[in-house]
Each structure stands twice: as C-alpha cells, then as structure tokens.
Design a protein around this motif. Sequence first.
Motif, PDB file in Angstrom:
ATOM      1  N   LYS A   1       0.940  -1.203  -0.180  1.00  0.00           N
ATOM      2  CA  LYS A   1       0.068   0.066  -0.012  1.00  0.00           C
ATOM      3  C   LYS A   1       0.841   1.311   0.098  1.00  0.00           C
ATOM      4  CE  LYS A   1      -3.901   2.503   2.170  1.00  0.00           C
ATOM      5  NZ  LYS A   1      -4.956   2.279   3.402  1.00  0.00           N
TER       6      LYS A   1
ATOM      7  N   SER B   1       1.289   5.485  -0.809  1.00  0.00           N
ATOM      8  CA  SER B   1       0.600   6.939  -0.963  1.00  0.00           C
ATOM      9  C   SER B   1       1.283   7.844  -1.731  1.00  0.00           C
ATOM     10  CB  SER B   1       0.324   7.904   0.469  1.00  0.00           C
ATOM     11  OG  SER B   1       1.893   8.018   0.972  1.00  0.00           O
TER      12      SER B   1
ATOM     13  N   ASP C   1       1.976  11.626  -4.284  1.00  0.00           N
ATOM     14  CA  ASP C   1       1.785  12.929  -4.473  1.00  0.00           C
ATOM     15  C   ASP C   1       0.915  13.131  -5.976  1.00  0.00           C
ATOM     16  OD1 ASP C   1       2.211  15.698  -5.112  1.00  0.00           O
ATOM     17  OD2 ASP C   1       3.894  15.794  -3.780  1.00  0.00           O
ATOM     18  N   THR C   2       0.169  14.181  -5.593  1.00  0.00           N
ATOM     19  CA  THR C   2      -1.001  14.277  -6.926  1.00  0.00           C
ATOM     20  C   THR C   2      -0.273  14.928  -8.093  1.00  0.00           C
ATOM     21  OG1 THR C   2      -1.358  16.649  -6.048  1.00  0.00           O
ATOM     22  CG2 THR C   2      -2.899  14.834  -5.465  1.00  0.00           C
TER      23      THR C   2
ATOM     24  N   THR D   1       0.564  11.766 -10.561  1.00  0.00           N
ATOM     25  CA  THR D   1      -0.368  10.960 -10.785  1.00  0.00           C
ATOM     26  C   THR D   1      -0.524  10.218 -11.808  1.00  0.00           C
ATOM     27  OG1 THR D   1      -2.240  12.546  -9.418  1.00  0.00           O
ATOM     28  CG2 THR D   1      -3.267  10.616 -10.971  1.00  0.00           C
TER      29      THR D   1
ATOM     30  N   ASP E   1      -6.385   4.175  -6.265  1.00  0.00           N
ATOM     31  CA  ASP E   1      -7.445   4.864  -5.350  1.00  0.00           C
ATOM     32  C   ASP E   1      -7.271   6.175  -5.437  1.00  0.00           C
ATOM     33  OD1 ASP E   1      -9.326   5.798  -3.385  1.00  0.00           O
ATOM     34  OD2 ASP E   1      -8.598   4.249  -1.869  1.00  0.00           O
TER      35      ASP E   1
ATOM     36  N   ASN F   1      -8.274   8.386  -2.074  1.00  0.00           N
ATOM     37  CA  ASN F   1      -7.216   8.563  -1.027  1.00  0.00           C
ATOM     38  C   ASN F   1      -5.760   8.644  -1.533  1.00  0.00           C
ATOM     39  OD1 ASN F   1      -9.277   8.003   1.120  1.00  0.00           O
ATOM     40  ND2 ASN F   1      -9.499   5.968   0.058  1.00  0.00           N
ATOM     41  N   LEU F   2      -5.406   8.801  -2.676  1.00  0.00           N
ATOM     42  CA  LEU F   2      -4.173   8.817  -3.406  1.00  0.00           C
ATOM     43  C   LEU F   2      -3.217   7.804  -3.040  1.00  0.00           C
ATOM     44  CD1 LEU F   2      -3.306  12.951  -2.815  1.00  0.00           C
ATOM     45  CD2 LEU F   2      -4.169  11.456  -4.970  1.00  0.00           C
ATOM     46  N   ALA F   3      -3.853   6.586  -3.176  1.00  0.00           N
ATOM     47  CA  ALA F   3      -3.083   5.506  -3.000  1.00  0.00           C
ATOM     48  C   ALA F   3      -2.806   4.395  -3.916  1.00  0.00           C
ATOM     49  CB  ALA F   3      -3.784   4.704  -1.281  1.00  0.00           C
TER      50      ALA F   3
ATOM     51  N   ASN G   1      -2.692   0.171  -4.303  1.00  0.00           N
ATOM     52  CA  ASN G   1      -2.791  -1.078  -3.479  1.00  0.00           C
ATOM     53  C   ASN G   1      -2.313  -1.968  -4.668  1.00  0.00           C
ATOM     54  OD1 ASN G   1      -3.905  -0.503  -0.954  1.00  0.00           O
ATOM     55  ND2 ASN G   1      -5.308   0.682  -2.293  1.00  0.00           N
TER      56      ASN G   1
ATOM     57  N   LYS H   1       5.334   7.052  -0.847  1.00  0.00           N
ATOM     58  CA  LYS H   1       5.634   6.636   0.601  1.00  0.00           C
ATOM     59  C   LYS H   1       4.953   5.266   0.761  1.00  0.00           C
ATOM     60  CE  LYS H   1       3.859   8.589   4.495  1.00  0.00           C
ATOM     61  NZ  LYS H   1       3.485   9.626   5.223  1.00  0.00           N
TER      62      LYS H   1
ATOM     63  N   ILE I   1       3.190   2.575   2.768  1.00  0.00           N
ATOM     64  CA  ILE I   1       2.397   2.475   4.057  1.00  0.00           C
ATOM     65  C   ILE I   1       2.280   1.167   4.755  1.00  0.00           C
ATOM     66  CG2 ILE I   1       0.092   3.094   4.976  1.00  0.00           C
ATOM     67  CD1 ILE I   1       1.462   5.306   3.743  1.00  0.00           C
TER      68      ILE I   1
END
Length: 306
Positions: free
Chosen positions: A232, A234, A236-237, A240, A253, A256-258, A260, A281, A283
């Motif tokens: 998982k 995260s 930065d926009t 994207t 996602d 949630n800017l994630a 998976n 980053k 998670i």
Amino acid sequence: MKLERLLMMTMILINRKKVTAQELAELFNVSVRTIYRDIETLSCAGIPVLSQQGVNGGISLIEGYRVDKQVLTKEELASLSIAIKSALTTYEDTHAEAVLEKLTSVADEEIKQSIDQLFIDLSPWGPSIVFKEQITLLKKAIEQAHCVSFTYSTTHGQVTTRFLEPHTLVQKGKVWYVYGYCTLREDFRLFKIARMKNLKDEMITFQRKEVHLSELPWNKEWHRPQNVIKLKLSFDTAITTLVEETFGAEHIDHENLAVNISLPEDEWLYGFLLSFGHRIKVIEPPHVRAIVQKRAQEIVELYKDI
C-alpha cells in the motif's frame, strides 16, 4: 539456400501476376535452368505453378490459388515485418535481416505504409553497443550450442566466474536474461545479462539438454506466492499520471491517493520504490517501509560531507 529461395519464389509468385525465369534467375543469382528445377520442386510440393512460353509468357500461379490459399494476408505480412524490425533493435541477426528484406521486397505500398505506422524499439536508453554485442554473441552461441564463460555479479556484489551452456534468451519486461546449465552450480540458472562481464564464446560444443517449459523460472519463480507481497503506497498528486502509467489505473485509489498492488519482494523492489524519491511513501507492509527508510538514510549519509 534452396529452401529460402523456394519460399521467396513462392511469395513473389503470390504477390505478382507473372514473372519471367530470367528475372528470377537474376534475383537469386542462379541459372535459368536452376529456376526451372525449382519450379518443378514447387509443383511436386502441390503448389500449382504455370509456365508459359512465348513473348507474353512467364511463370505464375493459377488465379484461384493466389486468392484462396495465400500464404500471408497483407495484415499478417505487415505484423511479421514489424515484429522482425523490433527484434533487430536489440541484436544482430543476418537471417532475420534477410527475411525482412524479402518481406519488404514483395510488399505493396499499402503494406509498406502499415509497417511504418508502428515501430517498437526494445533497446535500452543510451549507448547500447556492448549490450547488443552481448545479445548477439549469446544468440549465436545458443544456435551453435557453444559454451560461454563470464564473470557474474549478484545484487550483493559477490562476483563469480561462470561457465554456461546457454539454452534460451529471455526478455522479461525491460530486462534481458539468459537461461542455461551452469557448471558451477550443476543446475539450470537464469542470469541477468546486465550483470555479466567479460562474456566469451569458448567455442566448446555442448549437448543441448531437454528444457521443460512448465518449469521455466521466468514464468514461475518471480511470482511464487512466498515472494509476492501486498503493498500500500501513498503518492503525490503531482505524479498521478506517472503512477497510473507505472502501476495501472486499476490499482489506483484516487480518492485516497493510494496504490494497492502485489509485487515480488527483492532488491529490485526497494530500488524501484526509492526511484520515486519523496513523491511516493510506503504505508504497508511495515518491514518494507523500514527497509526503504533505512536505504534513504544511507543515501543521505553518503552525501552529507559533499
């Protein structure tokens, strides 16, 4: 070779209405008598070749055969040419070059335009002369069943000298490997070509061993359940688009800017995650997060005194 000449002659007859024996003789650098022997061979193989004498005579196929039993459609001819051109970006192969030239010579303008509409360059960025030489040497060694030797570096920097009976060249993603029997380990091994140095054809012939496709490591080893972990991340926009290109939109996602995704855990994974810098980053899982954090701290320490 006679087989290549017969194949090329068949393709010419399919794509042209009529051709003279003299034209074929000049094209293949053989005598007219040889051409007529080739025509007889094609007829015996079931290909309906017609030979007409006189001013408007020549060699052709019966019309129905040309329409109903064409060896390659225009789309197939274009696809085959594109595939060969792509392969030649990574290694030299005179046979493949000859086939490409033959395919191009019988292609009409429509097919040639289709070929130019797509170009796939499989070679790495930057100068790739040494890399191309390595691929070419290994391909030739595999064809001739010659043993090769080289020094090999692992991800941990351990260097060994290997003597290999090469069986198969493999491209997995953007990375090239050679699969063969390693005399040091007395078993089949998969070697990353980028880690091979001092590659040499030993000119020693080996007896090719049977390779079971169901056991090939590039299909199974990398994705064994015990090697794959759920990540998982995260992000930065600002990146994207890059994240979507790299991981696939189905794993994103956006709310949630994630990210998976499941990936094999190895040294490549840690370096891959670090390549995004501060934009991504980890998670989960915690142990991968700790490893990446430790590697990042080591990089900071490395540049502290500069």
